[in-house]
Design a protein around this motif. Structure first.
Motif, mmCIF file in Angstrom:
data_model
loop_
_atom_site.group_PDB
_atom_site.id
_atom_site.type_symbol
_atom_site.label_atom_id
_atom_site.label_comp_id
_atom_site.label_asym_id
_atom_site.label_seq_id
_atom_site.Cartn_x
_atom_site.Cartn_y
_atom_site.Cartn_z
ATOM 1 N N ALA A 345 0.817 -1.216 0.000
ATOM 2 C CA ALA A 345 0.000 0.000 0.000
ATOM 3 C C ALA A 345 0.848 1.263 0.000
ATOM 4 O O ALA A 345 0.331 2.366 0.180
ATOM 5 N N GLY A 346 2.156 1.123 -0.190
ATOM 6 C CA GLY A 346 3.051 2.276 -0.183
ATOM 7 C C GLY A 346 4.274 2.002 0.668
ATOM 8 O O GLY A 346 4.347 0.997 1.388
ATOM 9 N N SER A 347 5.230 2.903 0.619
ATOM 10 C CA SER A 347 6.476 2.722 1.349
ATOM 11 C C SER A 347 6.246 2.637 2.854
ATOM 12 O O SER A 347 5.553 3.479 3.431
ATOM 13 N N ILE A 348 6.833 1.639 3.467
ATOM 14 C CA ILE A 348 6.731 1.505 4.924
ATOM 15 C C ILE A 348 7.466 2.654 5.609
ATOM 16 O O ILE A 348 7.135 3.045 6.732
ATOM 17 N N LEU A 349 8.442 3.236 4.910
ATOM 18 C CA LEU A 349 9.198 4.356 5.480
ATOM 19 C C LEU A 349 8.334 5.605 5.603
ATOM 20 O O LEU A 349 8.578 6.452 6.472
ATOM 21 N N ASP A 350 7.325 5.730 4.744
ATOM 22 C CA ASP A 350 6.445 6.893 4.772
ATOM 23 C C ASP A 350 5.224 6.683 5.659
ATOM 24 O O ASP A 350 4.391 7.583 5.802
ATOM 25 N N SER A 351 5.101 5.502 6.255
ATOM 26 C CA SER A 351 3.970 5.232 7.143
ATOM 27 C C SER A 351 4.216 5.914 8.488
ATOM 28 O O SER A 351 5.328 6.368 8.780
ATOM 29 N N LYS A 352 3.187 5.957 9.312
ATOM 30 C CA LYS A 352 3.314 6.679 10.590
ATOM 31 C C LYS A 352 4.306 6.013 11.536
ATOM 32 O O LYS A 352 4.825 6.658 12.454
ATOM 33 N N ASN A 353 4.590 4.733 11.311
ATOM 34 C CA ASN A 353 5.563 4.035 12.137
ATOM 35 C C ASN A 353 6.845 3.717 11.375
ATOM 36 O O ASN A 353 7.630 2.869 11.781
ATOM 37 N N GLY A 354 7.039 4.416 10.257
ATOM 38 C CA GLY A 354 8.248 4.206 9.470
ATOM 39 C C GLY A 354 9.511 4.589 10.202
ATOM 40 O O GLY A 354 10.614 4.163 9.817
ATOM 41 N N SER A 355 9.385 5.391 11.269
ATOM 42 C CA SER A 355 10.555 5.817 12.036
ATOM 43 C C SER A 355 11.296 4.633 12.638
ATOM 44 O O SER A 355 12.514 4.709 12.871
ATOM 45 N N PHE A 356 10.587 3.535 12.897
ATOM 46 C CA PHE A 356 11.246 2.346 13.444
ATOM 47 C C PHE A 356 12.365 1.888 12.517
ATOM 48 O O PHE A 356 13.483 1.605 12.955
ATOM 49 N N TYR A 357 12.072 1.818 11.222
ATOM 50 C CA TYR A 357 13.060 1.364 10.246
ATOM 51 C C TYR A 357 14.106 2.444 9.981
ATOM 52 O O TYR A 357 15.295 2.141 9.804
ATOM 53 N N LYS A 358 13.680 3.691 9.937
ATOM 54 C CA LYS A 358 14.629 4.779 9.708
ATOM 55 C C LYS A 358 15.675 4.840 10.810
ATOM 56 O O LYS A 358 16.872 5.046 10.544
ATOM 57 N N ASP A 359 15.238 4.656 12.055
ATOM 58 C CA ASP A 359 16.177 4.670 13.179
ATOM 59 C C ASP A 359 17.171 3.525 13.080
ATOM 60 O O ASP A 359 18.367 3.695 13.349
ATOM 61 N N ARG A 360 16.680 2.344 12.659
ATOM 62 C CA ARG A 360 17.567 1.182 12.542
ATOM 63 C C ARG A 360 18.571 1.374 11.407
ATOM 64 O O ARG A 360 19.714 0.945 11.491
ATOM 65 N N MET A 361 18.138 2.029 10.342
ATOM 66 C CA MET A 361 19.039 2.296 9.224
ATOM 67 C C MET A 361 20.154 3.248 9.654
ATOM 68 O O MET A 361 21.322 3.074 9.288
ATOM 69 N N LYS A 362 19.804 4.261 10.425
ATOM 70 C CA LYS A 362 20.806 5.201 10.924
ATOM 71 C C LYS A 362 21.795 4.499 11.853
ATOM 72 O O LYS A 362 23.007 4.716 11.780
ATOM 73 N N GLU A 363 21.264 3.672 12.766
ATOM 74 C CA GLU A 363 22.120 2.946 13.703
ATOM 75 C C GLU A 363 23.102 2.051 12.958
ATOM 76 O O GLU A 363 24.283 1.963 13.316
ATOM 77 N N ARG A 364 22.616 1.397 11.913
ATOM 78 C CA ARG A 364 23.472 0.481 11.153
ATOM 79 C C ARG A 364 24.616 1.230 10.480
ATOM 80 O O ARG A 364 25.770 0.777 10.501
ATOM 81 N N LEU A 365 24.310 2.380 9.898
ATOM 82 C CA LEU A 365 25.351 3.154 9.217
ATOM 83 C C LEU A 365 26.368 3.702 10.202
ATOM 84 O O LEU A 365 27.558 3.742 9.915
ATOM 85 N N VAL A 366 25.889 4.111 11.380
ATOM 86 C CA VAL A 366 26.812 4.608 12.405
ATOM 87 C C VAL A 366 27.738 3.508 12.872
ATOM 88 O O VAL A 366 28.960 3.694 12.992
ATOM 89 N N ASN A 367 27.171 2.327 13.108
ATOM 90 C CA ASN A 367 27.984 1.190 13.564
ATOM 91 C C ASN A 367 28.956 0.731 12.493
ATOM 92 O O ASN A 367 30.074 0.303 12.787
ATOM 93 N N ALA A 368 28.527 0.829 11.227
ATOM 94 C CA ALA A 368 29.377 0.388 10.131
ATOM 95 C C ALA A 368 30.593 1.311 9.979
ATOM 96 O O ALA A 368 31.682 0.880 9.592
ATOM 97 N N ASP A 369 30.383 2.597 10.293
ATOM 98 C CA ASP A 369 31.460 3.567 10.142
ATOM 99 C C ASP A 369 32.350 3.652 11.378
ATOM 100 O O ASP A 369 33.429 4.276 11.338
ATOM 101 N N ALA A 370 31.871 3.036 12.470
ATOM 102 C CA ALA A 370 32.617 3.134 13.730
ATOM 103 C C ALA A 370 33.913 2.319 13.676
ATOM 104 O O ALA A 370 34.002 1.327 12.974
#
Length: 370
Positions: A345-370
């Protein structure tokens, strides 16, 4: 095996993935090449954009923008979202025994037998006898109960599921009619199976499909502040094509449920066009796909109870069944809900709870660069 290891390592580097996520993704990507041998370069092009063949084609990304959608590679890179505790829910037997003796066991179906990897029949928590039993004892129990569910200890998408029935002197596994001797020979081939009570759908769900339990996926995630919230929920109805399971990828109907337990319209995978289509009525029964999930408050409470009891778990795709006995039961819990089912029905990232995935994506990139 060597090719899989090489490809797994490639995916780890290419998409900055952990081993578990890269291993699962390599299996899916390699299967794409196997299933579409004549479209090698098309598959490669899709993979290079970060999607699996199904995720790309189901959403018809060849004709619409995909840059705002969660990619298959990004999703698998988050795995395992439950860390070392994923096996608690990925294995149905472990899940059951973690609930035995607690207030959660009321949500679990009755577990009667296990057929282990050596073919031994073992009595489980809801059977009167424990230890090593026989196939004959299992069949006798089927005769006394009339029906049982046979499912793999660890598995998904309804793979390997059987409905065992005894009525009027006749035995059946799914639609196959057998004699007692034939049934015994069939069951002697089973490995790593659980035999549980067979559940029937609530009367309000029967008009949509009476041959399947019509499972409700209730997907919850833990935010960075520790709060558990509902990310997505949907109900699946079986069809003639899907048989005794109702999974979307097997030909079942998927209807999204809002926060109040209401669903309207459905999604069906067109195997010829290889994309999703929206439908308003069940393709076989003709019933309008519109209704309210019975015992919705009970489902919400069961989810909250489970999350409270297991604070180690961060991401749970709980499969609920509202039964003909007005009970809320948990069939299984999935640690990696199929991405295609989340974005029809559309991007899960644009849903009202898409922040769950966005936060995990940010955490992953931070850990990958650490």
């Amino acid at each position: 095996m060597t090719l899989r290891r090489i490809y797994t390592n490639y995916l780890k580097i290419r998409w900055k993935m952990k081993r578990d996520g890269a291993r699962l993704l390599s299996e899916e990507f390699l299967q794409d090449y196997k299933n579409h041998i004549g479209s090698f370069f098309s598959v490669m092009k899709i993979h290079n954009k970060g999607f699996s063949w199904e995720d790309w084609n189901i959403n018809d990304f060849g004709r619409k923008k995909y840059d705002k959608y969660l990619k298959t590679t990004e999703y698998y890179a988050m795995h395992p979202l439950n860390g070392q505790y994923s096996h608690w829910i990925d294995d149905k037997l472990i899940l059951k025994y973690l609930c035995v003796g607690t207030s959660l066991d009321k949500y679990m179906p009755k577990y009667y037998f296990q057929i282990d990897s050596f073919g031994n029949v073992l009595g489980l928590s809801d059977y009167q006898e424990k230890g090593k039993l026989s196939i004959d004892e299992l069949i006798t129990f089927l005769e006394n109960t009339g029906e049982l569910a046979f499912k793999r200890v660890a598995g998904s998408l309804g793979e390997g599921f059987y409905k065992g029935v005894y009525v009027g002197g006749t035995y059946m596994l799914n639609d196959k009619v057998l004699t007692r001797k034939e049934l015994k020979l069939e069951l002697q081939k089973f490995r790593d199976y659980l035999i549980t009570e067979y559940l029937h759908p609530h009367k309000d769900m029967v008009p949509f499909c009476s041959d399947t339990v019509n499972t409700i996926r209730y997907l919850v995630g833990k935010k960075s502040n520790g709060e558990i919230s509902l990310i997505k929920s949907f109900i699946r109805f079986g069809t003639i094509k899907s048989g005794f399971v109702e999974n979307y990828n097997a030909g079942g109907v998927l209807c999204y449920i809002n926060d109040n337990g209401v669903f309207e319209k459905g999604n069906l995978y067109d195997f010829e066009l290889m994309k999703n289509i929206i439908i308003t009525h069940h393709p076989d029964t003709g019933t309008e796909l519109k209704g309210i999930i019975p015992l919705w408050n009970g489902i919400q409470k069961a989810s909250a109870d489970f999350c409270e009891h297991f604070p180690q778990l961060n991401y749970l795709g709980i499969d609920f069944v509202v039964t003909s006995k007005n009970e809320v039961k948990i069939l299984e819990i999935n640690s990696l809900t199929s991405l295609d089912s989340l974005q029809l029905a559309g991007s899960i990232l644009d849903s009202k709870n898409g922040s769950f995935y966005k936060d995990r994506m940010k955490e992953r990139l931070v850990n990958a660069d650490a």
